[in-house]
Scaffold this active site. Structure first.
Site, PDB file in Angstrom:
ATOM      1  N   ASN A 277       9.719  39.558  -5.105  1.00 46.33           N
ATOM      2  CA  ASN A 277      10.696  39.475  -6.183  1.00 46.33           C
ATOM      3  C   ASN A 277      11.692  40.627  -6.040  1.00 46.33           C
ATOM      4  O   ASN A 277      11.330  41.797  -6.231  1.00 46.33           O
ATOM      5  CB  ASN A 277       9.978  39.542  -7.538  1.00 46.33           C
ATOM      6  N   ASP A 336       0.722  43.204 -12.493  1.00 47.42           N
ATOM      7  CA  ASP A 336       0.695  41.993 -13.308  1.00 47.42           C
ATOM      8  C   ASP A 336       1.156  42.393 -14.694  1.00 47.42           C
ATOM      9  O   ASP A 336       0.777  43.468 -15.200  1.00 47.42           O
ATOM     10  CB  ASP A 336      -0.696  41.361 -13.348  1.00 47.42           C
ATOM     11  N   THR A 337       1.987  41.572 -15.248  1.00 47.14           N
ATOM     12  CA  THR A 337       2.581  41.881 -16.543  1.00 47.14           C
ATOM     13  C   THR A 337       2.270  40.770 -17.527  1.00 47.14           C
ATOM     14  O   THR A 337       2.344  39.587 -17.179  1.00 47.14           O
ATOM     15  CB  THR A 337       4.108  42.048 -16.424  1.00 47.14           C
ATOM     16  N   PHE A 417      15.855  39.550 -16.049  1.00 44.22           N
ATOM     17  CA  PHE A 417      15.242  38.298 -15.605  1.00 44.22           C
ATOM     18  C   PHE A 417      14.052  37.997 -16.490  1.00 44.22           C
ATOM     19  O   PHE A 417      13.643  38.813 -17.331  1.00 44.22           O
ATOM     20  CB  PHE A 417      14.817  38.396 -14.135  1.00 44.22           C
ATOM     21  N   GLY A 418      13.461  36.812 -16.327  1.00 43.58           N
ATOM     22  CA  GLY A 418      12.275  36.445 -17.091  1.00 43.58           C
ATOM     23  C   GLY A 418      12.535  36.391 -18.588  1.00 43.58           C
ATOM     24  O   GLY A 418      13.470  35.733 -19.049  1.00 43.58           O
ATOM     25  N   ASP A 420      13.526  38.849 -20.408  1.00 45.03           N
ATOM     26  CA  ASP A 420      14.441  39.926 -20.822  1.00 45.03           C
ATOM     27  C   ASP A 420      15.436  39.518 -21.898  1.00 45.03           C
ATOM     28  O   ASP A 420      15.738  40.315 -22.802  1.00 45.03           O
ATOM     29  CB  ASP A 420      15.198  40.473 -19.609  1.00 45.03           C
TER      30      ASP A 420
END
Length: 459
Positions: A277, A336-337, A417-418, A420
């Protein structure tokens, strides 16, 4: 009283770690007597007492290794193992504590235990390290050299001979680049150089005239008593510097920094970040800076679909990092989030990346599902939590970063991204996507975890 016999294996510094951990064990257990049996052999051609002052603990001793405690092999018909069975309830040969149970668990089940290992059996305090004292004549040599140190003294330890990992990672050119940086920042900086490569020593002294201090002795081999004495002097002199530019996969560099409680910069070190990423890679590289090279999965030729089957963030991060370490032989970290939303019982949590579809990652669908799930909810409190697992020489360490906040009612902002565009960190009033990359990198959950990782790496 229980009995533990420990036979340290490997070179000088590996043995010192084993010995210090054994000493710590003896002090933590009143009903335990610990004997360390120190071998004088090609790996370390000196008895402990030929290099260091003795310890005075009543439940701890260091003695020469006896014949029945040598490693068992075909050439000795495995007789040492058979003989030890008469004296010990449990034998742990070539013991690797990070891959096995703690030795204290074995001691709770057996009254007499034999351990041979090149790894520390447990942690030990900085105060315990400071109790390790070279013999008086060696200390006098150390004091004489340290007395000539300048105000800005940097240690340089270059490991060569049979250490292939060090040769391949901490190259001569990488050391030159690191030393050049130090002199650019402080032109009057001096280096105390310790190396087992005589030719490289000459090159460094020629390249940095007037800036390199060495121990002027003829021995660099460690299979002589004189060579071992010089190793101790080098080790303690390095520990008295401001910081150490050290070699990758070298217990000598690490022990010198540990003795002095000073930073260690592993020259030329490369770490794999188990990700392709680009957003994550850019964020991590901007925080870690140029002291360490960060490689992506693509950089090492890994195009595998790495499994993430654990039910915790910690488990997933370790699983990814260990996958790379075991298959590519490189130190690796993975993250990992999880977005943990109060109204969703802490969800989506470990399923954050595949919240909308279990079989694929769709950021837009994830965001839309989250907004739909929170419609008409009384609270929108949430937090982002990142866990980084670092696998270094097979051992795992975790670093955590948390940002509290809440979920916006709609997407806002164009950066990031994601999730956000919908996550509002507390005390900002703006989403991550509105704050911009620079601000996010400064306050994000991943940034906080990466900073902890950076603090560890940089000592």
């Amino acid at each position: 009283m229980n009995k533990l016999t420990v036979v340290p294996q490997g070179g000088l510094c590996n043995r010192l770690r084993v010995m210090l951990s054994a000493l710590s064990l003896s002090r933590r257990n009143d009903d335990l007597y610990v004997r360390v049996e120190w071998a004088k052999n090609a790996e370390c051609l000196a008895e402990f007492g030929e290099l260091f002052e003795p310890f005075s603990d009543s439940h701890f001793s260091i003695t020469p290794r006896r014949w029945w405690h040598i490693p068992s092999m075909r050439s000795n018909l495995h007789l040492p193992t058979l003989w030890r069975r008469l004296s010990y309830d449990k034998q742990l040969t070539y013991f690797r504590p990070h891959e096995d149970r703690p030795v204290e668990e074995y001691l709770s089940q057996h009254r007499s235990v034999y351990v041979s290992t090149g790894y520390a059996l447990c942690g030990y305090s900085p105060q315990t390290v400071q109790e390790l004292r070279p013999r008086r004549e060696l200390q006098e040599r150390i004091d004489g050299i340290v007395g000539t140190f300048s105000e800005k003294m940097i240690g340089v330890h270059v490991r060569r001979t049979d250490n292939i990992q060090s040769q391949n990672t901490s190259t001569d050119e990488a050391f030159f680049a690191a030393m050049d940086r130090e002199l650019e920042a402080e032109p009057y900086a001096m280096f105390f150089l310790a190396t087992d490569d005589g030719a490289l020593k000459s090159r460094m002294m020629a390249r940095y005239p007037g800036h390199v201090l060495i121990q002027h002795t003829p021995h660099v081999r460690r299979d002589t008593l004189e060579g071992m004495e010089e190793a101790v002097v080098d080790l303690w002199c390095l520990s008295k510097t401001e910081k150490i530019l050290g070699s990758y996969y070298s217990s000598f560099s690490e022990t010198a920094a540990e003795l002095g409680g000073i930073p260690l910069e592993v020259v030329g070190q490369k770490l794999v970040f188990a990700s392709n990423n680009q957003h994550k890679l850019d964020e991590v590289r901007s925080i870690l800076g140029n002291r360490i090279e960060i490689l992506s999965l693509a950089d090492i030729g890994c195009h595998d679909d790495i499994p993430e089957t654990a039910d915790t963030l910690e488990g997933n991060a370790e699983q990814k990092a260990r996958y790379v370490y075991e298959r590519y032989g490189m130190d690796c970290f993975a993250d990992d989030t999880g977005l943990e939303v109060e109204a969703l019982g802490g969800g989506p949590g470990v399923h954050t990346a595949r919240y909308a579809y279990p079989d694929r990652h769709d950021p837009e669908a994830n965001t839309q599902k989250l907004l739909a799930e929170l419609k008409n909810k009384s609270t929108r409190k949430a937090r982002f939590r990142t866990v980084i697992a670092l696998i270094e020489k097979g051992k795992c360490r975790f670093f955590e970063g948390i940002v509290n906040g809440e979920i916006a009612s709609e997407k806002r902002g164009t950066h990031g991204f994601g999730y956000d565009p919908v996550f509002i960190p507390e005390d900002t009033g703006l989403t991550f996507a509105e704050l911009g990359v620079d601000v996010k990198n400064d306050i994000s959950h991943r940034a906080r975890a990466v900073r902890k990782l950076a603090e560890y790496i940089n000592g």
